[in-house]
Design an enzyme around this catalytic site. Structure first.
Site, PDB file in Angstrom:
ATOM      1  N   THR A 227      81.025  15.300   9.719  1.00  0.00           N
ATOM      2  CA  THR A 227      81.317  15.997  10.975  1.00  0.00           C
ATOM      3  C   THR A 227      80.892  17.457  10.921  1.00  0.00           C
ATOM      4  O   THR A 227      80.654  18.082  11.955  1.00  0.00           O
ATOM      5  CB  THR A 227      82.818  15.924  11.305  1.00  0.00           C
ATOM      6  OG1 THR A 227      83.580  16.359  10.164  1.00  0.00           O
ATOM      7  CG2 THR A 227      83.226  14.515  11.689  1.00  0.00           C
TER       8      THR A 227
ATOM      9  N   HIS B   5      81.317  23.772   6.255  1.00  0.00           N
ATOM     10  CA  HIS B   5      82.576  23.558   6.978  1.00  0.00           C
ATOM     11  C   HIS B   5      83.662  24.161   6.094  1.00  0.00           C
ATOM     12  O   HIS B   5      84.264  23.502   5.257  1.00  0.00           O
ATOM     13  CB  HIS B   5      82.831  22.074   7.205  1.00  0.00           C
ATOM     14  CG  HIS B   5      84.163  21.799   7.841  1.00  0.00           C
ATOM     15  ND1 HIS B   5      84.554  22.384   9.033  1.00  0.00           N
ATOM     16  CD2 HIS B   5      85.211  21.036   7.450  1.00  0.00           C
ATOM     17  CE1 HIS B   5      85.767  21.976   9.341  1.00  0.00           C
ATOM     18  NE2 HIS B   5      86.202  21.172   8.397  1.00  0.00           N
TER      19      HIS B   5
ATOM     20  N   HIS C  30      76.657  27.406  24.940  1.00  0.00           N
ATOM     21  CA  HIS C  30      75.807  26.696  24.001  1.00  0.00           C
ATOM     22  C   HIS C  30      75.639  27.563  22.749  1.00  0.00           C
ATOM     23  O   HIS C  30      75.122  28.679  22.821  1.00  0.00           O
ATOM     24  CB  HIS C  30      74.445  26.391  24.626  1.00  0.00           C
ATOM     25  CG  HIS C  30      74.564  25.710  25.954  1.00  0.00           C
ATOM     26  ND1 HIS C  30      74.850  24.370  26.080  1.00  0.00           N
ATOM     27  CD2 HIS C  30      74.491  26.207  27.222  1.00  0.00           C
ATOM     28  CE1 HIS C  30      74.920  24.059  27.365  1.00  0.00           C
ATOM     29  NE2 HIS C  30      74.715  25.157  28.083  1.00  0.00           N
TER      30      HIS C  30
END
Length: 319
Positions: free
Chosen positions: A148, A180, A173
């Protein structure tokens, strides 16, 4: 006719939320859940089965299983392993490396014994190290494995920017890139609100205070830990990210997300997994996009690589 099938590995706080969100997608005729705690897996399947009579959910076949259920899976979402604890500090995802290397070795051994066709989406932290392990040690097609990554970090970034300028987050955007974790960074040079770039946002939208880039970047990184300390765990955002990625796979959307994959020469980097924008479709990651970054962003990219590699070394994944 082949059923659309999802397997969820690990049904703690995150995996349980993944199950709920996956049922609401109306995409899967069959969902299997796997957990070391087999009774918990059975309980989650039973509880989830009572959602299906409601109108927004399909009559999905839902059950607890072992790894042999992966044989005909379309998508496997992996949320196995311990998570950051409530009393952790802002640097603590990496401290999970010791326990979760063993967990993911077991998970990938179980999956790869039965399939090399399913798309595998990882949530387990430290995410980038887990993706590197899964992609590089099990002879599984690399394009069919991704994490993810900074999808959730980027959603938080867009939400913060949207709040500042009084617009819908879907009109914002932009990406958080890299790890992460604590060294994730916003690509300010790419941020825009429907074509209006970073340097012109204050002029167009006249916020109460000027844009403070460093403050916002830090706020994005710390938001997950703020949720953790307030709630005890995080699950809603990342579960939705994983299910949105699963939807992009099942519907072959060719949609672009900042997911975690092993680099192969982008920016001169190899042997590390991190998040760049990628085209995601039925075959998994179909293309990585080495987006143009300015000098400051390239420096932050190198810093995030060093952080990830430090975690990888601690887990014995590299020397």
């Amino acid at each position: 006719m082949k059923n659309n099938k999802l397997v969820i590995v690990g049904v703690g706080h995150v995996g349980s939320q993944v199950l709920t969100d996956a049922l609401a997608l109306n995409l899967f005729a069959e969902i299997a859940v796997i957990d070391q705690d087999k009774e918990k897996a059975k309980g989650e399947a039973l509880d989830g089965s009572h959602i299906t009579p409601f109108t927004y959910c399909p009559n999905t076949e839902l059950y607890a299983a072992d790894y042999d259920t992966c044989t005909d899976a379309d998508v496997i979402i992996v949320a196995a392993g311990p998570s950051v604890q409530k009393d952790a500090n802002y640097q603590d995802r990496g401290t999970l490396i010791g326990k979760n290397v063993a967990v993911i070795r077991e998970v990938m051994t179980g999956i790869s014994a039965h399939t090399k066709d399913a798309i595998i989406i990882f949530i387990t932290n430290p995410l980038d190290s887990m993706v590197y392990l899964a992609q590089n040690f099990f002879d599984y097609p690399k394009n069919r494995i991704f994490g993810t990554g900074t999808c959730l970090d980027s959603a938080r970034f867009r939400k913060i920017i949207a709040n500042k300028y009084g617009v819908d987050p879907k009109s914002v955007h932009g990406y958080m890139l890299g790890e992460h974790g604590s060294t994730a960074f916003p690509a300010w040079s790419l941020l825009n609100i429907e074509g209006i770039g970073t340097g012109r946002l204050d002029d167009y939208f006249a916020p109460d205070t000027p844009l403070e880039k460093e403050q916002i970047a830090q706020k994005v990184v710390e938001t997950g830990f703020d949720i953790l300390h307030l709630k005890g765990w995080t699950n809603s955002g990342v579960a939705m990210a994983a299910c949105t990625l699963a939807k992009a796979v099942m519907l072959d959307e060719h949609r672009i997300f900042p997911v975690s994959t092993t680099l192969n020469g982008e920016y001169g980097l190899k042997d590390v997994a991190l998040s760049l924008p990628c085209v995601v479709g039925r075959q998994g990651v179909e293309k990585r996009l080495a987006v143009p970054l300015d000098e400051d962003e390239l420096a932050k990219l190198k810093a995030t690589v060093q952080s990830i590699r430090g975690t990888m070394k601690a887990g014995g994944l590299i020397e």
